[in-house]
Scaffold this motif. Structure first.
Motif, short mmCIF file in Angstrom:
data_model
loop_
_atom_site.label_atom_id
_atom_site.label_comp_id
_atom_site.label_asym_id
_atom_site.label_seq_id
_atom_site.Cartn_x
_atom_site.Cartn_y
_atom_site.Cartn_z
N LEU A 138 20.19 -0.89 25.17
CA LEU A 138 19.64 -2.25 25.13
C LEU A 138 19.38 -2.69 23.69
O LEU A 138 19.57 -3.87 23.35
N GLN A 139 18.95 -1.77 22.84
CA GLN A 139 18.75 -2.09 21.42
C GLN A 139 20.07 -2.50 20.77
O GLN A 139 20.12 -3.45 19.99
N LEU A 140 21.13 -1.78 21.12
CA LEU A 140 22.46 -2.13 20.59
C LEU A 140 22.87 -3.51 21.07
O LEU A 140 23.37 -4.33 20.30
N GLN A 141 22.63 -3.80 22.34
CA GLN A 141 23.03 -5.08 22.90
C GLN A 141 22.26 -6.23 22.24
O GLN A 141 22.84 -7.30 21.98
N VAL A 142 20.99 -6.02 21.97
CA VAL A 142 20.20 -7.05 21.27
C VAL A 142 20.78 -7.33 19.89
O VAL A 142 20.93 -8.48 19.48
N MET A 143 21.11 -6.26 19.16
CA MET A 143 21.66 -6.43 17.82
C MET A 143 23.01 -7.13 17.84
O MET A 143 23.29 -8.00 17.01
N ARG A 144 23.84 -6.78 18.81
CA ARG A 144 25.13 -7.44 18.93
C ARG A 144 24.95 -8.93 19.24
O ARG A 144 25.69 -9.78 18.72
N GLY A 145 23.96 -9.24 20.10
CA GLY A 145 23.71 -10.63 20.43
C GLY A 145 23.27 -11.45 19.22
O GLY A 145 23.56 -12.64 19.13
N ILE A 146 22.60 -10.80 18.29
CA ILE A 146 22.17 -11.48 17.07
C ILE A 146 23.34 -11.68 16.11
O ILE A 146 23.52 -12.76 15.54
N MET A 147 24.15 -10.64 15.96
CA MET A 147 25.17 -10.64 14.91
C MET A 147 26.49 -11.29 15.31
O MET A 147 27.08 -12.05 14.53
N GLU A 148 26.99 -10.97 16.49
CA GLU A 148 28.39 -11.28 16.79
C GLU A 148 28.71 -12.78 16.87
O GLU A 148 29.75 -13.21 16.37
N PRO A 149 27.87 -13.62 17.49
CA PRO A 149 28.21 -15.04 17.49
C PRO A 149 28.28 -15.64 16.08
O PRO A 149 29.19 -16.41 15.77
N GLU A 150 27.33 -15.27 15.22
CA GLU A 150 27.38 -15.78 13.85
C GLU A 150 28.53 -15.16 13.07
O GLU A 150 29.15 -15.81 12.23
N MET A 151 28.83 -13.91 13.36
CA MET A 151 29.94 -13.23 12.70
C MET A 151 31.26 -13.95 12.99
O MET A 151 32.06 -14.20 12.08
N VAL A 152 31.50 -14.29 14.25
CA VAL A 152 32.75 -14.96 14.58
C VAL A 152 32.77 -16.38 14.02
O VAL A 152 33.82 -16.89 13.62
N ARG A 153 31.60 -17.01 13.93
CA ARG A 153 31.53 -18.33 13.33
C ARG A 153 32.01 -18.29 11.86
O ARG A 153 32.83 -19.11 11.43
N LEU A 154 31.51 -17.31 11.12
CA LEU A 154 31.91 -17.17 9.72
C LEU A 154 33.38 -16.78 9.60
O LEU A 154 34.08 -17.22 8.68
N ALA A 155 33.85 -15.94 10.53
CA ALA A 155 35.24 -15.50 10.48
C ALA A 155 36.20 -16.67 10.71
O ALA A 155 37.24 -16.78 10.05
N VAL A 156 35.87 -17.54 11.64
CA VAL A 156 36.71 -18.70 11.90
C VAL A 156 36.89 -19.54 10.64
O VAL A 156 37.98 -20.03 10.34
N ILE A 157 35.83 -19.65 9.87
CA ILE A 157 35.87 -20.43 8.64
C ILE A 157 36.64 -19.72 7.54
O ILE A 157 37.39 -20.34 6.78
N SER A 158 36.50 -18.38 7.48
CA SER A 158 36.94 -17.65 6.30
C SER A 158 38.22 -16.84 6.44
O SER A 158 38.84 -16.50 5.42
#
Length: 240
Positions: free
Chosen positions: A104-124
């Motif tokens: 569950l700790q891993l899932q929380v961290m992924r929920g924080i990071m991955e949406p913003e990560m893909v947002r930045l990737a789309v741009i960059s």
């Protein structure tokens, strides 16, 4: 797959210091953790760094304050700044953190990071990086029953998205997330639940995510990334 570097937690530069100071902090941090500047090595002088990075010396001085506060260097009066970051010790510390991270700790961290990560990737992401991502997707779509082969390719797909952000700190932090994802609990979970039908469903989801990235559609990419997280959450609940 290139070796990843683990970056220790760096105190965020206060907003009042400005983006230029943060740029210098990020640049020096990356050079240190990539071992461009090795353990106990003396950094270039403030004047040399200012010329190299195209900034003022007082900007370098403020950035060095931040890097020292993060424990990456030690400054000696009259002698300069010396690297104190030990990459081997950092790897051991990161492995310990990954081992102590629960599902569950891993899932929380992924929920924080991955949406913003893909947002930045789309741009960059460059066209070549998107092409390489498509090649990984093609390999994923060729998997029919081998759950662990699919998981390995899935992790590579996410690693490429992280690399596409061009942010060295985010890349290093996500490397730790991937380490945690490789824990035995997740492997066992997939052996139980990643059936051929579920693999096919994941393939469709990743195809949609890739198409959104290739189209530079930030909203759709973030939405598909979140849907993938929801599917993993369902597996965790089934496993519980």
């Amino acid at each position: 797959m290139s070796s990843s570097h683990v970056i220790p937690a760096v105190r965020r530069t206060p907003p009042a210091l400005g983006e230029t100071v943060q740029y210098v902090v990020d640049t020096l941090t990356m050079r240190i953790v990539s071992q461009e500047y090795g353990l106990e090595e003396r950094l270039p002088s403030e004047r040399q760094l200012a010329q190299d990075l195209g900034v003022a010396r007082n900007t370098v001085r403020e950035a060095l304050d931040q890097v020292e506060a993060a424990g990456l260097i030690r400054r000696r009066a009259g002698s300069g700044s010396f690297v104190t970051f030990d990459p081997e010790g950092a790897k051991e510390s990161a492995s310990a953190v990954a081992a102590e991270t629960g599902p569950l700790q891993l899932q929380v961290m992924r929920g924080i990071m991955e949406p913003e990560m893909v947002r930045l990737a789309v741009i960059s992401m460059s066209p070549r990086q998107i092409e390489a991502l498509g090649e990984t997707l093609s390999q994923m779509e060729a998997v029919q029953v081998d759950a662990m082969a699919f998981v390995r390719l899935e992790e590579e797909f996410h690693r490429q998205i992280a690399a596409g952000t061009g942010n060295p700190l985010l890349i290093a932090c996500y490397s730790l997330v991937l380490d945690a994802r490789r824990q035995s609990f997740r492997a066992a979970m997939y052996r139980r639940h990643l059936t051929p039908e579920r693999i096919a469903a994941y393939q469709r989801g990743y195809n949609s995510l890739f198409n959104a990235i290739a189209a530079r559609d930030i909203e759709q990419a973030c939405e598909f990334m979140k849907l993938g997280l929801i599917e993993d959450q369902k597996l965790l609940l089934q496993d519980g």
